[in-house]
Enzyme design. Structure first.
Site, PDB file in Angstrom:
ATOM      1  N   ASP A  69     -38.490  65.409  40.132  1.00  0.00           N
ATOM      2  CA  ASP A  69     -38.785  66.293  39.386  1.00  0.00           C
ATOM      3  C   ASP A  69     -38.729  67.154  38.391  1.00  0.00           C
ATOM      4  O   ASP A  69     -37.822  66.676  37.500  1.00  0.00           O
ATOM      5  CB  ASP A  69     -38.124  67.114  40.373  1.00  0.00           C
ATOM      6  CG  ASP A  69     -38.305  66.475  41.688  1.00  0.00           C
ATOM      7  OD1 ASP A  69     -40.073  66.708  41.949  1.00  0.00           O
ATOM      8  OD2 ASP A  69     -37.523  66.773  42.311  1.00  0.00           O
ATOM      9  N   GLU A 125     -44.079  70.846  52.945  1.00  0.00           N
ATOM     10  CA  GLU A 125     -43.494  70.166  52.453  1.00  0.00           C
ATOM     11  C   GLU A 125     -42.497  70.343  52.599  1.00  0.00           C
ATOM     12  O   GLU A 125     -42.199  71.482  51.597  1.00  0.00           O
ATOM     13  CB  GLU A 125     -43.720  69.251  51.502  1.00  0.00           C
ATOM     14  CG  GLU A 125     -44.766  68.284  51.694  1.00  0.00           C
ATOM     15  CD  GLU A 125     -45.919  67.597  50.209  1.00  0.00           C
ATOM     16  OE1 GLU A 125     -45.230  67.406  49.009  1.00  0.00           O
ATOM     17  OE2 GLU A 125     -46.894  67.297  50.685  1.00  0.00           O
TER      18      GLU A 125
END
Length: 263
Positions: free
Chosen positions: A57, A46
């Protein structure tokens, strides 16, 4: 046939997908990192598109995005770097990023370019499901690039079944409702969540991410899904190890439970 589909036909258990932020720690490392991961036996990669406000995140990936942007990484730069990647690697490649940079580039332009390069899937955490159905799903079908949707412990069974019906590639199971980051072990509540989703007998394969940091957490998620996604751990290693090769080797030693390899 899409490479993700081919992969799951060949191997549907104990898969390892690895995330890294494009342009970190060095702008030109993208292709080297991908090649090194494939050479070491990683199943999927990814490629993170850095963004100034990566809301899902944790600190490690936030900091890597900030540095990547300072290094000059943008979505157009990344796509330029990936031209010709299919002459070097065969494993499935996914782009992972937030909607804003993709809208600036042009969604259909991105899908078209992705098909030309050899991108196999996209992960867009902030893409609303209804917008996906109305505007993006037709592009997925036209260019054979599925959008992989995320689910969390808070996602209802009804919603999960809709995602399973209308999306392709695989389902990205977020292990907890928190942001990305390294965890030593999973809680009883997380295990119950893994078991609940396993009992739904979904048609799409599932990979579990967020919190995979050692052999114990990796083997746990592999019991309840087709495999694991490692992100923060590898990004952290890229920032601390002297070379990409050493970062990849350290990652795999930790993931495979080498007692002498810890952060």
């Amino acid at each position: 046939m899409n490479r993700i589909t081919e992969l799951f036909q060949r191997k549907d258990r104990n898969l390892l997908s690895v995330y890294f932020t494009a342009g970190y720690p060095v702008l030109e490392d993208t292709v080297e990192i991908i090649q090194m991961l494939e050479n070491r036996g990683v199943d999927l990669v990814e490629i993170g598109i850095p963004f100034s406000d990566p809301m899902a995140d944790g600190v490690v990936i936030q900091q890597s995005s900030t540095q990547a942007l300072k290094n000059g990484m943008t979505l157009p730069v990344l796509l330029e770097q990936l031209i010709g990647i299919r002459s070097r690697v065969e494993l499935p490649l996914l782009l992972m990023g937030y909607l804003n940079p993709m809208l600036r580039y042009g969604i259909e332009n991105l899908f078209r370019k992705g098909m030309e390069i050899g991108i196999d899937g996209m992960i867009i955490p902030d893409l609303p499901f209804q917008e996906y159905l109305e505007s993006v799903k037709p592009l997925c079908e036209k260019y054979d690039i599925p959008v992989i949707m995320l689910i969390t412990p808070e996602t209802s069974d009804e919603r999960i079944r809709l995602i399973d019906e209308y999306c392709g590639g695989f389902i990205y199971m977020v292990s907890s409702a928190s942001t990305t980051g390294v965890k030593d072990r999973f809680t009883a509540g997380q295990i119950e969540y893994f078991q609940r989703i396993d009992r739904l007998n979904l048609k799409n394969k599932r990979l579990i991410g967020f919190g995979i940091s050692n052999g114990e957490t990796l083997s746990t998620v592999c019991r309840y899904s087709s495999g694991a996604i490692i992100g923060s751990l590898f990004v952290k290693l890229l920032g601390t190890e002297p070379t990409v090769e050493e970062a990849v080797d350290h990652l795999l030693k930790i993931a495979h439970g080498d007692a002498g390899s810890r952060l």
